[in-house]
Design a protein around this motif. Structure first.
Motif, PDB file in Angstrom:
ATOM      1  N   ASP A 140       1.068  -0.817  -0.059  1.00  0.00           N
ATOM      2  CA  ASP A 140       0.339  -0.021  -0.299  1.00  0.00           C
ATOM      3  C   ASP A 140       0.742   1.157   0.198  1.00  0.00           C
ATOM      4  O   ASP A 140       1.082   2.323   0.890  1.00  0.00           O
ATOM      5  N   TRP A 141       1.589   1.527  -0.811  1.00  0.00           N
ATOM      6  CA  TRP A 141       2.589   2.716  -0.998  1.00  0.00           C
ATOM      7  C   TRP A 141       2.259   3.959  -1.044  1.00  0.00           C
ATOM      8  O   TRP A 141       2.609   4.445  -0.856  1.00  0.00           O
ATOM      9  N   LYS A 142       1.399   3.541  -2.213  1.00  0.00           N
ATOM     10  CA  LYS A 142       0.320   5.097  -2.686  1.00  0.00           C
ATOM     11  C   LYS A 142      -0.728   5.377  -1.311  1.00  0.00           C
ATOM     12  O   LYS A 142       0.076   6.443  -1.427  1.00  0.00           O
TER      13      LYS A 142
ATOM     14  N   SER B 192       0.638   9.555   0.277  1.00  0.00           N
ATOM     15  CA  SER B 192      -0.231  10.221  -0.048  1.00  0.00           C
ATOM     16  C   SER B 192      -0.592  11.224   1.475  1.00  0.00           C
ATOM     17  O   SER B 192      -0.533  12.070   0.591  1.00  0.00           O
TER      18      SER B 192
ATOM     19  N   VAL C  82       0.188  13.452  -7.249  1.00  0.00           N
ATOM     20  CA  VAL C  82      -0.781  12.418  -6.775  1.00  0.00           C
ATOM     21  C   VAL C  82      -1.882  12.029  -7.206  1.00  0.00           C
ATOM     22  O   VAL C  82      -1.624  10.706  -7.343  1.00  0.00           O
TER      23      VAL C  82
ATOM     24  N   ILE D  16       0.115   9.568  -9.659  1.00  0.00           N
ATOM     25  CA  ILE D  16       0.505   8.626  -8.203  1.00  0.00           C
ATOM     26  C   ILE D  16      -1.164   6.953  -8.859  1.00  0.00           C
ATOM     27  O   ILE D  16      -0.741   6.282  -9.303  1.00  0.00           O
ATOM     28  N   TRP D  17      -1.864   8.005  -9.039  1.00  0.00           N
ATOM     29  CA  TRP D  17      -2.809   6.564  -8.467  1.00  0.00           C
ATOM     30  C   TRP D  17      -3.803   6.311  -9.619  1.00  0.00           C
ATOM     31  O   TRP D  17      -3.979   5.516  -9.810  1.00  0.00           O
TER      32      TRP D  17
ATOM     33  N   ASP E 239      -0.290   0.397 -11.422  1.00  0.00           N
ATOM     34  CA  ASP E 239       1.118   0.580 -10.478  1.00  0.00           C
ATOM     35  C   ASP E 239       1.714  -0.111 -11.374  1.00  0.00           C
ATOM     36  O   ASP E 239       3.464   0.465 -11.112  1.00  0.00           O
TER      37      ASP E 239
ATOM     38  N   GLU F  94       5.748   1.773 -10.949  1.00  0.00           N
ATOM     39  CA  GLU F  94       6.819   0.794 -10.442  1.00  0.00           C
ATOM     40  C   GLU F  94       8.109   0.765 -11.306  1.00  0.00           C
ATOM     41  O   GLU F  94       9.490   0.591 -10.400  1.00  0.00           O
TER      42      GLU F  94
END
Lengths: 196, 196, 196, 196
Positions: free
Chosen positions: A143-145, A149, A174, A177-178, A182, A186
């Motif tokens: 859950d890095w996002k 955030s 942000v 990124i979402w 992923d 990455e």
């Protein structure tokens, strides 16, 4: 409490929030191009918030997908999230009408921060309701996002007081990124780490 | 009349009510902290009403869950409840913009009282439609919350004319009573009765 | 086209219409009883329209219940009905703010008349789509309410120009006729016919 | 991601857009016929946009009907379409209040053009997600309406600068082309080609 009605209610509220936000884009008097110009920042902040609400709706769906029973605490954690999302049209309009000035930009970030925290609480409540072998816990992985955030929002709020446009840039970042899936991010991040 | 469409319609109406309420929080002119201050009471009354509508949505769901057939009188009793709930954004805005003054605070309680009565009528109509072995009748038990709330609203309305803030405190208290799960409150109440 | 999505969309639109109508009840400035008085006719016309939309939602549900396939003409007949219903908040607000004056009262009746005609067209389209043994055709029976209402609206519109309050009384009467279950009315009507 | 929730969310957003559009039809002061006259162009543009949103809702439903799995790109293509549709109330109000003047008429066409492009992107994303034997690809056939519309919008935008009413006539024409069932139009077109 079946999760279907929780989903339907949340969908309804998010659909209404995303749509009434456009009411801040008030029909101007006059028919020249000049009357549209003041609306450009309002439109830009609308686009940003539209993307954010799209992200929340999308993630909310995936999260609830793993959920089987809706406990009382999940229900109230969900309403808590919807409460903060319901303030997004207000901060969006305020930020847009003041051309991304300091305080409105900081306030915009504050509501995003509270929504992110509310989302995290909801996530924890669902994981807790699923007991040991929680599917959601596995699904979110590291859950890095979700963990990154809130720190970015805090940084943006702080930066808003010296350079409001930097804050806005962070909100855009942000969102990107979402939205971007992923794996690609990455790969990019891995590439950078390896390359530099 | 299937209960699914009744649920979906009620969910829709409650979701819209809860969301348009935020439109009373009008985007202010100016970007200083000073322009936000007059909005604080509006925001506080919004929070209170958001919680109330959350409670109604939650209880409404549980009540309909026990319902199998929707008779004409259940349908109209449900619309009657939605009517009073639809007035909540008005009383919320009026109370917030007048900083919890006497008449707006009393009017806020009046609409809550009428909604509570409408809820009770709906409950009776569903119980009547289920005949002798009504599941809902068993499920609500002694219904102490449902029976207590109207009296607290009446007390709050009366108190609003001498001390409006007491009225507001009572509205908050009723909301807390409904949000906090029963067992904990009952334990507290039992503890008090035993201890004092 | 499955009828479920047609139902869900119609429910959504009607739920929104019924709820945004309350936005005409604008939060007044001041906290005295005097500022509420001008709102009384607005509230009364809101109550009337709320009942009308409740009736339409209810009848619409029963009508679609008998419908299996949704043809293109059913779909557009349904949108046509929703169009006229969507004008109800406008005529409601106009009639309420002008204290049931002639032209607003006539216009209110005109939109009700067009909605009634649109409803009738939708009904005919569904019956046509069901072919010979139409369930809906049997279900509506002689449809005396549906056939009577347009004439009452026309009478009300005509009367609005000499006595607007009579027009409003007729709108109330039509609503009562639809809300009260058939059997009771029929018994009353039969009783009268027999007794007098 | 199940397609049901995507459908429900899209339905909700389109239902809200179609309904809040009517809020631009503001209740006038005064009760004479004169106060209604300025609203006529607003009403006309509302009717046009209502039909457009009805067409989008209808086509959107048929398109999603063929869709089994909702990929991330389908989801964002769908939100992209909803974004442009959400701007329709704004351009509708602006065009109506300025009596179909040049810039508002061109802007109205621009949003329709962007929505048409967004629709086409969504269509391509769904076809791509279905792989080789795409049902949607077969279903849309040569898609002459979908391919023709953007060009008509571009023509209308260009014409708006010399003759705004021609632009509006083109918008009406495109709507008619979509509403009238294919076979009839094709027969007309075939008849013309054969006859002339």
């Amino acid at each position: 409490m079946g999760k279907n009605r929780l989903e339907a209610f949340s969908d309804g509220v998010i659909a209404i929030i995303i749509t009434i936000m456009v009411l801040e884009l008030k029909v101007p008097h006059g028919d020249e191009i000049a009357v549209l110009l003041p609306l450009v920042p309002v439109l830009l902040s609308y686009v940003l918030s539209f993307v954010y609400l799209g992200i929340y709706w999308n993630n909310h769906h995936h999260m609830l997908h793993t959920c089987r029973t809706v406990t009382g605490s999940v229900l109230w954690a969900n309403l808590h999230l919807l409460f903060w999302l319901s303030l997004v049209p207000f901060t969006t309009g305020w930020m847009g009408e003041n051309h991304f000035a300091t305080l409105p930009a900081a306030m915009y970030g504050f509501v995003l921060l509270m929504a992110a925290i509310a989302y995290w609480i909801l996530q924890q409540r669902i994981i807790a309701s699923q007991g040991e072998e929680s599917i959601l816990k596995k699904a979110i992985g590291n859950d890095w996002k979700g963990r990154l955030s809130p720190f970015m929002y805090v940084a943006a709020i702080a930066l808003a007081f010296s350079a409001p446009w930097t804050a806005v840039a962070i909100y855009v970042l942000v969102a990107v990124i979402w939205v971007v899936p992923d794996r690609r991010i990455e790969r990019v991040l891995t590439g950078r780490e390896a390359g530099e």
